[in-house]
Design an enzyme around this catalytic site. Structure first.
Site, PDB file in Angstrom:
ATOM      1  CB  CYS A   1       1.957   5.701   1.250  1.00  0.00           C
ATOM      2  SG  CYS A   1       2.483   6.292  -0.310  1.00  0.00           S
TER       3      CYS A   1
ATOM      4  NE  ARG B   1      -1.559   4.629  -1.070  1.00  0.00           N
ATOM      5  CZ  ARG B   1      -0.907   3.981  -1.865  1.00  0.00           C
ATOM      6  NH1 ARG B   1      -1.362   3.171  -2.895  1.00  0.00           N
ATOM      7  NH2 ARG B   1       0.428   3.899  -1.665  1.00  0.00           N
TER       8      ARG B   1
ATOM      9  CG  ASN C   1       7.498   5.222  -2.502  1.00  0.00           C
ATOM     10  OD1 ASN C   1       7.768   4.739  -3.527  1.00  0.00           O
ATOM     11  ND2 ASN C   1       7.515   6.682  -2.406  1.00  0.00           N
TER      12      ASN C   1
END
Length: 335
Positions: A2, A16, A79
């Site tokens: 990400c 994002r 993450n």
């Protein structure tokens, strides 16, 4: 995995990419002011700022991946596998990393985004709250265990990164307004030192005295910019792209430019194998106008920009407002 970014023209934008090999079933969720958050350790919150974002809704609860509130504050969780660590939920709320002091409010990891966005209007507000909370390892359910994440929080004036690790919670100022995954944020920032020579201009010949070398092509700006899909390379790439980005102040131009900035790290199916025959792709890209409360998004198979405006909803409602993600694209025929 990400990439997240904050971007400012006339208005402030935040968004994002979410890169993964499958979707949990995502929706655009508007949490109105009177939706009751029943936090696991912090009690009920019956009135708060309205929120809009991308979420997996489970049991009518919005598990937000990224969101903004009506005051213009944005937040996203990315993450951070192998580095994220949270305090034990059953532990002493006044103790962290072996040191005990003033009792803190326990906030479960999955509640962190709604907790901050419900209560904070600015990054400054968030910083003040962060001094008095303890992120704990309470899972949402047995089917949805604790996720290993770190977070970017931004408004039109400043941006921070929050990392909860084995040695406690760290809050960093983020001068480039970008976050990816591992390594921890200070290492990501330190890596930019390796690219001090990057330029948007045609490169000068500095190879060696007396060695005549020519620019054999136009469009050689950014020569040396990393192009692989690792989180460190994506951080460098989006930081360089965003910091050098130019667009006019109109809404259409600003939104278009934001999607182009994150498009620099778009993941295509087949390029990043995570398990046998399974590939990460950019499931969706978001762009939020934090000043206007508009959530724009595209998906892997639908490059048409779709939008949901939170201010077109009754924000004094009590019930969650949900919109399915439009994943199927359409081709516009001209003949």
């Amino acid at each position: 995995m990400c990439t997240a970014a904050a971007y400012k023209t006339k208005d402030f934008y935040f968004g994002r990419t979410l890169d993964y090999e499958f979707s949990y079933g995502d929706e655009i969720a508007v949490t109105p002011r009177n939706y009751v958050f029943d936090f696991r350790h912090a009690g009920k919150l019956e009135n708060h700022y309205a929120i809009i974002g991308m979420a997996h809704v489970a049991g009518d609860y919005p598990l937000y991946y990224d969101a903004i509130n009506e005051k213009g504050l944005g937040m996203a969780g990315l993450n951070f596998v192998g580095n994220a660590a949270y305090a034990a939920a059953e532990g002493n709320s006044s103790c962290e990393n072996g040191t005990c002091g003033i009792a803190k409010t326990k906030v479960a990891q999955f509640e962190f985004i709604p907790w901050i966005l419900s209560l904070c209007a600015t990054v400054a507000d968030a910083k003040e709250k962060l001094n008095r909370i303890l992120l704990v390892d309470t899972p949402f359910s047995s089917q949805l265990p604790v996720a290993q994440l770190h977070w970017i929080i931004a408004d039109k004036n400043e941006c921070i990164v929050v990392e909860s690790m084995a040695d406690g919670m760290h809050v960093y100022d983020n001068p480039v307004g970008v976050l990816t995954n591992n390594p921890p944020f200070p290492y990501q920032m330190a890596a930019l030192n390796n690219y001090r020579g990057l330029s948007t201009k045609q490169p000068e010949n500095t190879f060696a005295p007396g060695v005549e070398l020519s620019a054999y092509s136009r469009g050689m700006g950014g020569l040396g910019l990393p192009g692989d899909l690792s989180s460190q390379s994506r951080f460098v790439r989006v930081a360089f792209t965003k910091q050098n980005s130019k667009s006019d102040d109109s809404e259409n131009a600003s939104v278009s430019q934001f999607f182009h900035i994150l498009g620099a790290v778009d993941q295509q199916r087949g390029l990043c194998e995570v398990t046998e025959g399974k590939y990460e792709i950019t499931l969706y890209t978001s762009c939020c106008n934090c000043d206007k409360g508009i959530y724009y998004y595209t998906t892997y198979d639908n490059s048409q920009i779709t939008a949901v405006d939170m201010n077109r909803e009754n924000l004094d409602e009590k019930l969650l407002i949900r919109y399915p993600v439009i994943t199927e694209g359409k081709i516009c025929w001209q003949n």
